[in-house]
Enzyme design. Structure first.
Site, PDB file in Angstrom:
ATOM      1  N   ARG A 220      -1.834  -1.618 -18.912  1.00 19.58           N
ATOM      2  CA  ARG A 220      -3.133  -0.950 -18.769  1.00 19.58           C
ATOM      3  C   ARG A 220      -3.050   0.049 -17.624  1.00 19.58           C
ATOM      4  O   ARG A 220      -2.778  -0.326 -16.487  1.00 19.58           O
ATOM      5  CB  ARG A 220      -4.193  -2.017 -18.483  1.00 19.58           C
ATOM      6  CG  ARG A 220      -5.617  -1.570 -18.496  1.00 19.58           C
ATOM      7  CD  ARG A 220      -6.531  -2.759 -18.730  1.00 19.58           C
ATOM      8  NE  ARG A 220      -6.298  -3.284 -20.063  1.00 19.58           N
ATOM      9  CZ  ARG A 220      -6.828  -2.758 -21.180  1.00 19.58           C
ATOM     10  NH1 ARG A 220      -7.650  -1.734 -21.107  1.00 19.58           N
ATOM     11  NH2 ARG A 220      -6.555  -3.267 -22.364  1.00 19.58           N
TER      12      ARG A 220
ATOM     13  N   TYR B 268       0.856  -1.193   0.000  1.00 21.26           N
ATOM     14  CA  TYR B 268       0.000   0.000   0.000  1.00 21.26           C
ATOM     15  C   TYR B 268       0.881   1.228   0.000  1.00 21.26           C
ATOM     16  O   TYR B 268       1.896   1.278   0.725  1.00 21.26           O
ATOM     17  CB  TYR B 268      -0.905   0.026   1.239  1.00 21.26           C
ATOM     18  CG  TYR B 268      -2.353  -0.160   0.862  1.00 21.26           C
ATOM     19  CD1 TYR B 268      -2.968   0.715  -0.039  1.00 21.26           C
ATOM     20  CD2 TYR B 268      -3.113  -1.203   1.386  1.00 21.26           C
ATOM     21  CE1 TYR B 268      -4.292   0.541  -0.412  1.00 21.26           C
ATOM     22  CE2 TYR B 268      -4.438  -1.383   1.017  1.00 21.26           C
ATOM     23  CZ  TYR B 268      -5.021  -0.507   0.115  1.00 21.26           C
ATOM     24  OH  TYR B 268      -6.314  -0.673  -0.267  1.00 21.26           O
TER      25      TYR B 268
END
Ligand code: DSN
Length: 479
Positions: A281, A66
């Site tokens: 992507r 994170y």
């Protein structure tokens, strides 16, 4: 791609074995996707094939970290490696595009556009309000001032290209959040030429007075004069936001230079990384130094935690695009699009604007008596993957449409050149001519109703296979 293919083949084969032991259907779908991509003419203008280094970079434990916040200023401990990844990606993006600032966290093009909108609202509306009220952050505002600021946000105006003229959903379309959070006015194209009419755009902008002028497109087959767009924005006091998701590869590859390069003219530029740029992507935002601090607040303001494994792959893709070969690739994408357009025109196909000077071609298939949906399905049955798309003032709406959009980035990555694209034009025209609409119950319920003359789909697929076999995807890669 070929040199590393045998090593990568082993890596992928072993990796798929590991996945197979847990969920065979997923390993199967991954294998099957490669077979499908290898076996069809991929003409979707927004798709491409990323390199093996880009694909491999995404499969790592960077995914497990994170890192909300920005470089050196995270809401989690232990982000030193993510800081490295994000810094390298951002440095490559700045250098590649000659931008003052680059933000590489957006997960997609829509996310990048939302960060762009947010940054403009923050810079143009929030910051001056806080300054006027002597507040440092919104936490310092009284309830009354906070409500007034919120109400001011809701009054802002955006002006972008209409969906049927080639704009994107996020440019203020009413079925997208951009059309709900802003007052919106669309500009279209000249009904005769299909081109942007800058004088009319200026007149409309003078009347509508947008805070944000959006330039960019997802289905407009022509180049845009961004110097002119900036003049218009300046004249009406708007911020110029350019969405270059489709043509970022042509900017990176120096096909779009001078007034066709948005970066020197726009205040904020947003993009994807996976279309003509041929990366993973994802999305990114470029900005002037003036807008950089508000862009930097994208996460957690608009975005969830950064996808560090994808940021790493963006860095690899940007590095690839800085290599000399990428400029030849980008030029080939544009040259091939011209060949494709000319090949279709000489075989009697109607094209919106009569041609192309970017990477995409928009066919109006109504002269074949077909909807875009019927044409898209008939082409798919024949091994040609496209997507249906509205044409300007489309009588068939956004679902059925009257158009088919095609582009050259993917097949150019496979090595297709002028001769191959002329053959592709021949195959497309052959399928369209051989397809007839069915308006009776003879059509299969739930499917686009059409019929293709006997043998045409099979012959087209066979001809496509010859072209594909001669230009293999990831040569040497066996799973
Ligand atoms: N999906 C993109 C495209 O195909 O152009 C736009 O979001």
């Amino acid at each position: 791609m070929a040199d590393s293919a045998s090593t990568v083949s082993q890596i992928y084969a072993q990796t798929l074995g590991v996945i197979e032991a847990v969920e065979p259907r997923i390993a199967g779908a991954i294998r099957s996707e490669l077979t499908d991509q290898r076996g069809s003419l991929k003409l979707i203008a927004s798709e491409n094939y990323a390199s093996l280094p880009v694909l491999l970079t995404m499969g790592s434990w960077l995914s497990d970290k994170y890192a909300e916040g920005t470089i050196g200023h995270r809401f989690y401990a232990g982000c030193q490696n993510v800081d490295t990844v994000e810094s390298v990606a951002s440095e490559h993006a700045r250098e590649l595009f000659g931008a003052e600032y680059a933000y590489v966290q957006p997960h997609s093009g829509i996310d990048a556009n939302l960060v762009a909108y947010w940054s403009i609202l923050a810079h143009r509306i929030e910051s001056p309000t806080l300054e006027r009220l002597g507040a440092k952050t919104v936490n310092d505002l009284s309830e009354e001032d906070w409500e007034a600021l919120r109400a001011t946000f809701n009054q802002q105006r955006v002006m972008g290209m209409s969906l049927d003229a080639g704009g994107h959903l996020t440019h203020g379309f009413r079925h997208n959040i951009s059309g709900k959070m802003f007052r919106q006015h669309s500009y279209g194209t000249n009904p005769e030429t299909g081109l942007i009419d800058y004088d009319k755009l200026l007149a409309d902008a003078r009347e509508f007075k947008p805070l944000i002028l959006v330039a960019g497109y997802s289905a407009y087959p022509r180049r845009v004069n961004f110097a002119r767009m900036r003049e218009i924005a300046d004249e009406v006091g708007a911020t110029l936001f350019v969405d270059m998701a489709h043509f970022a590869g042509l900017v990176a590859g120096k096909v779009f230079t001078g007034e066709e390069n948005p970066v020197p003219y726009a205040h904020v530029v947003a993009s994807t990384t996976h279309k003509s740029l041929r990366g993973p992507r994802g999305g990114f935002v470029l900005a002037t130094n003036e807008y950089a601090p508000s862009v930097d607040r994208g996460c957690p303001m608009v975005l969830g935690g950064p996808l560090s494994h994808v940021m790493a792959a963006k860095a690899v893709a940007f590095a690839e695009a800085r290599q000399q070969g990428f400029q030849s690739y980008a030029q080939a994408v544009a040259d091939n699009a011209k060949v494709l357009a000319e090949g279709l025109l000489k075989r009697g196909v109607t094209l919106v604007t009569g041609g192309t000077d970017n990477h995409l071609v928009l066919l109006d298939v109504s002269s074949f008596g077909l909807t875009g949906r019927q044409a898209e399905s008939a082409l798919l049955d024949s091994g040609v993957v496209t997507n249906r798309n509205s044409v300007p003032n489309d009588p068939n709406g956004a679902w059925y449409t009257s158009g088919v959009r095609i582009g050259t980035p993917a097949l150019t990555s496979r090595g297709f050149g002028a001769a191959e694209f002329d053959q592709v034009a021949e195959l497309i025209t052959g399928v369209l001519k051989a397809t007839s609409p069915l308006t009776t119950a003879a059509g299969t319920p739930g499917k686009a109703k059409y019929t293709i003359a006997d043998g045409v789909a099979e012959r087209t697929q066979a001809a496509a296979n010859e072209l594909l076999d001669a230009n293999p995807l990831y040569p040497g890669l066996e799973l």
